[in-house]
Design an enzyme around this catalytic site. Structure first.
Site, short mmCIF file in Angstrom:
data_model
loop_
_atom_site.label_atom_id
_atom_site.label_comp_id
_atom_site.label_asym_id
_atom_site.label_seq_id
_atom_site.Cartn_x
_atom_site.Cartn_y
_atom_site.Cartn_z
N GLU A 143 -11.85 7.48 11.16
CA GLU A 143 -10.55 6.84 10.90
C GLU A 143 -9.83 6.46 12.18
OE1 GLU A 143 -6.30 7.78 8.64
OE2 GLU A 143 -7.93 9.24 8.57
N CYS A 178 0.82 -1.21 0.00
CA CYS A 178 0.00 0.00 0.00
C CYS A 178 0.86 1.26 0.00
CB CYS A 178 -0.93 0.00 1.22
SG CYS A 178 -0.07 -0.12 2.80
N GLY A 231 -11.13 6.00 15.10
CA GLY A 231 -11.89 4.95 15.76
C GLY A 231 -11.58 3.58 15.19
N ALA A 279 -16.72 6.36 14.98
CA ALA A 279 -16.60 5.41 13.87
C ALA A 279 -15.80 5.98 12.71
CB ALA A 279 -17.99 4.99 13.39
N ARG A 281 4.31 1.32 -1.27
CA ARG A 281 5.42 1.33 -2.22
C ARG A 281 5.22 0.29 -3.31
NH1 ARG A 281 10.19 1.75 -0.05
NH2 ARG A 281 9.46 2.35 2.03
N THR A 307 7.33 -4.21 11.14
CA THR A 307 7.78 -5.54 10.72
C THR A 307 7.00 -6.12 9.55
OG1 THR A 307 6.33 -6.54 12.39
CG2 THR A 307 8.61 -6.09 13.04
N GLN A 308 5.87 -5.53 9.22
CA GLN A 308 5.04 -6.08 8.14
C GLN A 308 5.80 -6.13 6.82
OE1 GLN A 308 1.47 -3.86 7.27
NE2 GLN A 308 0.51 -5.56 6.20
#
EC number: 1.2.1.70
Length: 448
Positions: A192, A50, A194, A190, A52, A115-116
């Site tokens: 972003e 998302c 949240g 509700a 790069r 770490t993702q």
């Protein structure tokens, strides 16, 4: 052969552009194959997340390879080549290796040290490897980068501390309760923030979460998206009687949770702890509530202090990791140079052993009456002479793996000994042609 990395990332392009140059997961294998069909590309790996889109490639010529990669990206997403040039950065050689190591270890991420990206890079490499677009160099280099990143994370605390407000909110709750798995949480709002708070709560192991919002339909949409419960804002007082954690992030003009509300429910709750975390500006929770027994109230300033302290810790860890990268680059370069050295040493040994074999044939012709034992003794000693003669030249050849002018010196070395070693570049091209044919055959049979 040259290593080129072309990156479109959060520094070079805004999110609107990055959204337009991201490969779908189901299109990545074909993208690898399409790029690999280009003659100038000897090996390639494509990373698309998302934040790069990057192409790593081993190319025969830098300028040609760079152009074909940019053209490939332009054609893939409906841009002009100049557009891709404007929204990307190009790294070559050692700079490309450094970029790969920094990206894989999380030093180049929006959230420092996350770490993702390590898992995403590993998946990208495995896909390229399974597709057949990697060869000797990338099979070694990407394993080195993944190992380096794992070691960096295990030996430093770069990923251990919260550096986002919503994540820090959950960390504060952990400081009070320890494990959160059995707890009930309420998220007010509700929007972003949240949703980010909800995701971090779910990530901590909590499954019992209720979304509360002034507009019930918005709470319903978010709750159904993440398989949690929802309720209206009017239900908040009753929810406060039983919940353990509240994270509030609305844009309300007045306090959502007041002193009087909490005093009332505290009598019902008795000694049960309640953690109230206010990440709204202006605040949703009335100040002073934490004076009530077993009520822990934190606002955005408390969270900012935690985030700032944690970010400093991450930055120190990042400096430690970055300091290890030059050694990794040197190690990679030495390994690559050895790819050119090994064939030269092999050719030298083969020539020497051929001379020894020819010498033994001459001895056999001129001294046909030698016993088998005498022949073995002569053969052993001639081989020993050759090995001793080769010892220093081979040592010198191996030392060329750390020499910046190794290619020129290896060529001189071959001229001196009148040998012709296998050219690693030609070998890579032949391997690429073979893999390309396999990919083409796979496409044809898959289509049929």
């Amino acid at each position: 052969m040259h290593f080129v990395a072309i990156s479109i990332n959060h520094r070079t392009a805004d999110v609107t552009l990055r959204e337009q140059v991201a490969f779908r997961d189901d299109a990545l294998r074909l993208a690898h194959e399409d790029l690999y069909e280009t003659k100038a590309i000897l090996e390639n790996v494509i990373l698309s997340t998302c934040n790069r889109t990057e192409v790593y490639a081993i190319v025969d010529q830098v300028h040609t390879g760079r152009y074909y990669i940019q053209r490939f990206l332009a054609r893939s997403f409906g841009f002009e080549v100049d557009d891709i040039k404007d929204m990307s950065e190009v790294k070559v050689g050692d700079d490309a290796v450094e970029h790969l190591l920094r990206v894989t270890s999380g030093l180049d991420s929006i959230v420092l040290g996350e770490t993702q990206i390590l898992g995403q890079m590993r998946d990208a490499f495995f896909l390229a490897q399974n597709t057949g677009t990697t060869g000797t160099i990338f099979n070694h280099l990407f394993k080195q980068a993944i190992t380096f990143a794992k070691k960096a994370h295990s030996e430093t605390d770069i990923a251990d501390n919260a550096v986002s407000v919503s994540y820090a909110a959950v960390e504060l709750a952990k400081k009070v309760f320890g494990k959160l798995k059995s707890k009930h949480a309420v998220v007010i709002g509700a929007g972003e923030m949240g949703e980010l708070s909800l995701l971090n709560l779910l990530g901590s192991g909590i499954s019992n979460v209720t979304i509360v919002n002034r507009t019930l339909s918005k709470a319903k949409i978010l709750a159904e998206k993440h398989n949690v419960s929802y309720d209206s804002l009017s239900a908040l007082p009753s929810l406060l009687e039983t919940t353990d954690i509240v994270i509030s992030s609305t844009s309300a003009e007045d306090y959502i949770i007041t002193n009087s509300m909490v005093k009332t429910i505290s009598e019902t709750r008795k000694l049960d702890s309640l953690v109230l975390i206010d990440i709204a500006v202006p605040r949703d929770i009335e100040p002073g509530i934490d004076a009530i027994t077993n009520i822990f109230n934190y606002d955005v300033d408390d969270l900012k202090d935690l985030v700032d302290a944690n970010l400093r810790e991450r930055q120190l860890a990042a400096e430690t990791i970055a300091g290890q990268i030059p050694e990794e680059i040197d190690s990679h370069n030495e390994w690559v140079n050895m790819l050119g050295v090994v064939p030269v040493i092999r050719a030298l040994r083969e020539k020497a052993m051929n001379i020894q074999a020819e010498t033994m044939e001459s001895i056999d012709r001129k001294l046909p009456d030698l016993s088998e034992r005498e022949r073995k003794v002569i053969s052993k000693h001639t081989k020993s002479i050759i090995n001793q003669m080769l010892k220093d030249p081979i040592k010198q050849a191996k030392e060329l793996s750390t020499d910046k002018k190794s290619n020129e010196k290896l060529e001189l070395f071959q001229n001196i000994f009148d040998i012709e070693a296998e050219d690693p570049r030609e070998k890579a091209k032949l391997e690429k042609e073979s893999r390309a044919k396999e990919i083409l055959a796979h496409r044809i049979f898959s289509f049929e």
